[in-house]
Design an enzyme around this catalytic site. Structure first.
Site, PDB file in Angstrom:
ATOM      1  N   ASP A  54       1.017  -1.235  -0.162  1.00  0.00           N
ATOM      2  CA  ASP A  54       0.144  -0.158  -0.048  1.00  0.00           C
ATOM      3  C   ASP A  54       0.871   1.300   0.020  1.00  0.00           C
ATOM      4  OD1 ASP A  54      -1.866   2.116   0.397  1.00  0.00           O
ATOM      5  OD2 ASP A  54      -2.381   1.757   2.408  1.00  0.00           O
TER       6      ASP A  54
ATOM      7  N   ASN B 293       2.419   3.909  -6.071  1.00  0.00           N
ATOM      8  CA  ASN B 293       2.171   3.194  -6.780  1.00  0.00           C
ATOM      9  C   ASN B 293       1.283   3.821  -8.202  1.00  0.00           C
ATOM     10  OD1 ASN B 293       3.228   1.169  -5.505  1.00  0.00           O
ATOM     11  ND2 ASN B 293       1.284   0.504  -4.544  1.00  0.00           N
TER      12      ASN B 293
ATOM     13  N   CYS C  14       0.502  13.926  -0.636  1.00  0.00           N
ATOM     14  CA  CYS C  14       1.497  14.763  -1.688  1.00  0.00           C
ATOM     15  C   CYS C  14       2.116  14.026  -2.635  1.00  0.00           C
ATOM     16  CB  CYS C  14       2.302  15.427  -0.643  1.00  0.00           C
ATOM     17  SG  CYS C  14       1.644  16.616   0.709  1.00  0.00           S
TER      18      CYS C  14
ATOM     19  N   ASP D  22       0.800  14.109  -5.561  1.00  0.00           N
ATOM     20  CA  ASP D  22       0.331  15.084  -6.519  1.00  0.00           C
ATOM     21  C   ASP D  22       1.198  16.318  -6.676  1.00  0.00           C
ATOM     22  OD1 ASP D  22      -0.746  15.829  -3.972  1.00  0.00           O
ATOM     23  OD2 ASP D  22      -2.672  16.037  -4.813  1.00  0.00           O
TER      24      ASP D  22
ATOM     25  N   LEU E  96       1.320   5.289  -1.921  1.00  0.00           N
ATOM     26  CA  LEU E  96       0.556   6.129  -2.864  1.00  0.00           C
ATOM     27  C   LEU E  96       1.451   6.319  -4.313  1.00  0.00           C
ATOM     28  CD1 LEU E  96      -0.374   9.114  -0.729  1.00  0.00           C
ATOM     29  CD2 LEU E  96      -1.790   7.691  -2.145  1.00  0.00           C
TER      30      LEU E  96
ATOM     31  N   ASP F 154      -8.654   9.848  -9.675  1.00  0.00           N
ATOM     32  CA  ASP F 154      -9.127   9.294  -8.714  1.00  0.00           C
ATOM     33  C   ASP F 154     -10.483   8.348  -8.858  1.00  0.00           C
ATOM     34  OD1 ASP F 154      -7.046  10.263  -7.205  1.00  0.00           O
ATOM     35  OD2 ASP F 154      -7.990  11.618  -5.957  1.00  0.00           O
ATOM     36  N   ASP F 155     -10.889   7.591  -8.093  1.00  0.00           N
ATOM     37  CA  ASP F 155     -12.015   6.303  -8.468  1.00  0.00           C
ATOM     38  C   ASP F 155     -13.177   7.330  -8.064  1.00  0.00           C
ATOM     39  OD1 ASP F 155     -11.914   6.516  -5.649  1.00  0.00           O
ATOM     40  OD2 ASP F 155     -11.637   4.421  -5.571  1.00  0.00           O
TER      41      ASP F 155
END
Length: 317
Positions: free
Chosen positions: A126, A130, A241, A243, A128, A147-148
């Site tokens: 898990d 990824n 962060c 992004d 981010l 995002d989903d």
């Protein structure tokens, strides 16, 4: 009576001439603006063609199967979508039932003239980071990261793709953010992260968030293999962060600002972590900004006030 009639006719002709001149001026001005912005404002309603390759929708998900189902169904129906990849970082792999359901939905909803490539990119950890791992076998240069729980209407997405095609090395997205220079009491330089209301108030931005943005597929490789490992470790530890890190990476590569596309986007369910309802959200983002600057040794972000607007869907522009 004759004099009044001549005056009336003359006045009407004058008004008509003024209106005609105004229309001609508007047409001339709009053509000049299109030239100055260096964007092709005359593109077909469907911008997909095999020569351009379409785009890959890269959906980041986390334990929200209902959101994921809606998101995949929607983006499968967009004409320019060539592939949909789901970034899956949960401890348990996706169930066969979920995979079968989504494969069926993609086949049913797809409007492409060829088979839309749908797959899960499964990661055991898990992390981010990824969401920006390199992807083998990509058929497109364009990546639409989302995002989903974010839905961008297809016509808006196609317009953004057309904008990206005019500047494929930069980020083109729907969620602008900004930074500004601050100063601590000790005199050391610091930076502040500004959300939507800061962009609205100041009229400038320097980032577009990867929750809904186009960028070139090469940035997946650069993010994973060229960006300082300390930033990867920081993002994994703070769970925040990634992004901002991608925006810094693109700006550092291009020395250019991103492009904000005006268009309505919709969030499924409750607001995300960027909501004002999240406590200490901006404290964490401010910390990320300054820590990343220390790791980079510079702040490469470039501010701009340019916005891309699809005039076909605007009354005033």
């Amino acid at each position: 009576m004759g004099r009044r009639l001549r005056t009336f006719v003359f006045g009407a002709k004058t008004k008509l001439l003024c209106v005609a001149l105004g229309v001609l001026f508007c047409m001339w001005f709009s053509s000049k603006i299109g030239y100055i912005m260096s964007w092709n404002t005359h593109f077909p309603s469907s911008v997909y063609s095999p020569d351009r390759g379409g785009y890959t929708v890269l959906i980041n998900t986390w334990k929200r199967s209902s959101h994921l189902k809606q998101s995949v169904a929607h983006y499968a129906s967009c004409t320019g979508a060539d592939a949909i990849h789901v970034v899956w970082s949960e401890s348990d792999p996706p169930s066969e039932k979920l995979k079968d359901h989504l494969n069926t939905v993609v086949l049913k909803k797809s409007r492409s003239t060829h088979k839309l490539d749908f797959r899960f990119d499964i990661y055991e950890e898990d992390n981010l980071n990824n969401r920006f791992r390199p992807i083998e076998g990509l058929r497109t240069d364009a990546i639409f990261s989302v995002d989903d729980n974010v839905i961008v209407p297809c016509h808006t997405l196609e317009f953004a793709f057309a904008v990206w095609q005019t500047a494929p090395m930069t980020m083109v997205g729907f969620v602008p953010r900004m930074h500004w220079l601050g100063e601590e009491r000790t005199g050391a330089v610091s930076y502040k992260y500004g959300g939507w209301w800061s962009v609205w108030w100041m009229g400038i931005y320097s980032m577009v968030l990867s929750k809904s943005a186009f960028f070139h597929s090469k940035y997946l490789e650069l993010y994973t293999n060229a960006m300082p490992p300390s930033i990867h470790q920081y993002i994994n530890a703070e769970r925040n962060c990634e992004d901002i890190a991608m925006s810094l990476l693109v700006a550092n590569t291009t020395d250019a600002p991103p492009i904000w596309v005006k268009g309505k986007i919709y969030e499924i369910g409750s607001p995300g972590t960027s909501s004002l309802h999240q406590p200490h959200h901006y404290d964490g983002r401010n910390k990320c900004m300054n820590d990343f600057v220390s790791m980079y040794g510079t702040l490469p972000l470039v501010s701009t006030n340019v916005k891309a607007v699809d005039t076909r869907h605007q009354w005033f522009w």
